[in-house]
Design an enzyme around this catalytic site. Structure first.
Site, mmCIF file in Angstrom:
data_model
loop_
_atom_site.group_PDB
_atom_site.id
_atom_site.type_symbol
_atom_site.label_atom_id
_atom_site.label_comp_id
_atom_site.label_asym_id
_atom_site.label_seq_id
_atom_site.Cartn_x
_atom_site.Cartn_y
_atom_site.Cartn_z
ATOM 1 N N ARG A 53 0.851 -1.221 0.000
ATOM 2 C CA ARG A 53 0.000 0.000 0.000
ATOM 3 C C ARG A 53 0.873 1.253 0.000
ATOM 4 N NH1 ARG A 53 -2.518 1.180 4.514
ATOM 5 N NH2 ARG A 53 -3.027 -0.984 4.939
ATOM 6 N N TYR A 105 -12.016 22.813 -11.885
ATOM 7 C CA TYR A 105 -12.571 21.501 -12.225
ATOM 8 C C TYR A 105 -13.840 21.288 -11.397
ATOM 9 C CZ TYR A 105 -13.124 16.502 -12.657
ATOM 10 O OH TYR A 105 -13.654 15.253 -12.868
ATOM 11 N N ASP A 178 -3.535 23.448 -9.012
ATOM 12 C CA ASP A 178 -3.854 22.387 -9.970
ATOM 13 C C ASP A 178 -3.288 22.846 -11.311
ATOM 14 O OD1 ASP A 178 -4.975 20.788 -11.932
ATOM 15 O OD2 ASP A 178 -6.939 20.646 -10.988
ATOM 16 N N LYS A 203 -4.383 13.134 -17.600
ATOM 17 C CA LYS A 203 -4.429 14.023 -18.759
ATOM 18 C C LYS A 203 -3.076 14.031 -19.488
ATOM 19 C CE LYS A 203 -8.354 14.900 -16.731
ATOM 20 N NZ LYS A 203 -9.528 14.097 -17.018
HETATM 21 N N1 PLP Z 1 -8.165 18.767 -12.346
HETATM 22 C C1 PLP Z 1 -8.453 19.030 -13.609
HETATM 23 C C2 PLP Z 1 -8.043 20.341 -14.198
HETATM 24 C C3 PLP Z 1 -9.167 18.095 -14.376
HETATM 25 O O1 PLP Z 1 -9.466 18.373 -15.653
HETATM 26 C C4 PLP Z 1 -9.554 16.864 -13.794
HETATM 27 C C5 PLP Z 1 -10.301 15.848 -14.551
HETATM 28 O O2 PLP Z 1 -10.916 16.124 -15.557
HETATM 29 C C6 PLP Z 1 -9.217 16.631 -12.460
HETATM 30 C C7 PLP Z 1 -8.508 17.592 -11.767
HETATM 31 C C8 PLP Z 1 -9.580 15.339 -11.795
HETATM 32 O O3 PLP Z 1 -8.743 14.332 -12.252
HETATM 33 P P1 PLP Z 1 -9.130 12.783 -12.323
HETATM 34 O O4 PLP Z 1 -10.233 12.658 -13.328
HETATM 35 O O5 PLP Z 1 -7.862 12.134 -12.702
HETATM 36 O O6 PLP Z 1 -9.620 12.406 -10.959
#
Ligand code: PLP
Length: 382
Positions: A53, A105, A178, A203
């Site tokens: 883990r 997001y 982010d 992504k």
């Molecule tokens: N942050 C951004 C800018 C995103 O576009 C996304 C997903 O679309 C996330 C976070 C969340 O990521 P995950 O889908 O890998 O959980």
């Protein structure tokens, strides 16, 4: 004698740090699947691995690459971007105050105003592009974390990382960014004053739409970082080794994929600005974008592969145009080699700042003429 220059991110990514497998001399690291490790006869675990883990060598390889790309003190991989983001908030304490952007997001914004608030965080959502609003929202001594996303989904709002870092730090708060859409190649938030950077590695880092993963990096390791790490281990917010292997493979071509997507996104933004069916193009590379000047300063090598268009004839026309594309795939997510189109309002739902006439475009690495032609046909067909 001159000091050798450190290798560039492009070189580090292409060679996955150049590690060679000790046992075989293999250039591609093995996938470590073991969930448990042999104790030393004297009851120690000197090799640093105890249980699957928290401990996995393939995960650590991938983490080392991400840390190198971000020039970070340390990196952690988690099971998804959401898992990475929530791990940061869950390392705070109930009662702590946090500030997050109104454009971000959508699932994380929803989680913050529902579950995180229920758990005890005091959350203020503000327009982080507006520094006056950020200053007014941050409470000295009470605010523990300011969260940013830049460029931010789905309007590609730009926030000045350096300015917000100063505001956050003056109030005794940390800054987390982010940076999924900027990627480690276009922006290095740690160098601009951020304390923690998060990526949905699903992504651009992976880039092939076949892994769900999240990453965190820090500028320095402290007790807060340890809490995040411990939380990941305790809650099991981990990534599997097979996914980590695919992520390593994807990152090898990051420095080819991202500039290609940026160049095509820029060209599409310019051409779509002159399209009769398009009312507005949202792309930080356009001088008309409100965040352009800041983006030009804090992004290097391009303005990202994401843009949005607002259709002159409204929501129904946007949904119909997306239905008519062939090359652009009607799908959520972003940052893969294939181009995606999405009527974003349909996924974000009520409370979202996303206009209903908006189509979000994730630009892949296909020929830009093919991409433009497909969109043009979709928007002009009756
Ligand atoms: N942050 C951004 C800018 C995103 O576009 C996304 C997903 O679309 C996330 C976070 C969340 O990521 P995950 O889908 O890998 O959980």
């Amino acid at each position: 004698m001159s000091v050798p220059r450190p290798y560039s991110p492009r070189t580090l990514a292409a060679q996955a740090l150049g590690h060679i497998d000790n046992a075989t001399g293999g250039l591609v690291p093995p996938i470590h699947v073991t969930t448990t490790f042999l104790r030393d006869p004297d009851n120690q675990y000197r090799r640093g691995h105890v249980y699957g883990r928290p401990d996995n060598a393939t995960i650590r390889e991938a983490e080392a690459i991400i840390a190198a790309l971000e020039q970070a003190a340390a990196a952690l991989l988690l099971g998804s971007g959401m898992s990475a983001a929530t791990a940061v908030f869950l390392a705070l304490k109930p009662g702590d105050h946090v500030v997050a952007p109104s454009v971000m997001y959508w699932a994380l914004r929803n989680w913050l105003i529902t579950d995180a608030a229920e758990w005890g965080l005091r959350v203020d959502i503000v327009d982080t592009a507006d520094l006056v609003a950020v200053r007014a929202a941050v409470r000295p001594g009470e605010t523990k974390l300011v969260w940013l996303e830049t460029p931010a989904n789905p309007l590609w709002t730009i926030t000045d990382i350096r300015a917000v870092a100063e505001i956050a730090h003056a109030a005794g708060a940390r800054l987390a960014v982010d940076s999924t859409c900027a990627t480690p190649l276009l922006t290095r938030p740690l160098a601009l004053g951020a304390d923690i950077v998060m990526h949905s590695a699903t992504k651009y880092l992976n880039g092939h739409s076949d892994v769900v993963a999240g990453a965190l990096v820090c500028g320095y390791e402290d007790a807060f970082w340890d809490r995040i790490k411990r939380g990941r281990g305790m809650r099991g917010q981990i990534l599997g080794p097979l996914e980590a292997f695919l992520l390593i493979r994807g990152m090898r071509t990051l420095a080819l994929r991202v500039p290609a997507a940026c160049a095509s996104a820029m060209e599409l933004a310019v051409r779509l600005s002159n399209h009769a069916g398009v009312a507005e193009v949202l792309y930080p590379g356009l001088p008309t974008h409100p965040g352009h000047a800041i983006a030009a300063r804090q992004m290097q090598g391009g303005f990202g592969g994401m843009l949005s268009i607002r259709l002159r004839d409204g929501e129904a026309a946007a949904i119909a145009a997306a239905a008519r594309t062939g090359l652009w795939k009607r799908a959520t997510s972003l940052g893969g080699v294939e181009s995606l189109i999405e009527h974003r309002g349909s996924i974000e739902g009520p409370g979202s700042p996303c206009p209903l006439d908006l189509l979000r475009l994730s630009v892949g690495i296909e020929d830009v003429e093919d991409l433009y032609g497909d969109l043009d046909r979709a928007m002009t067909a009756e």
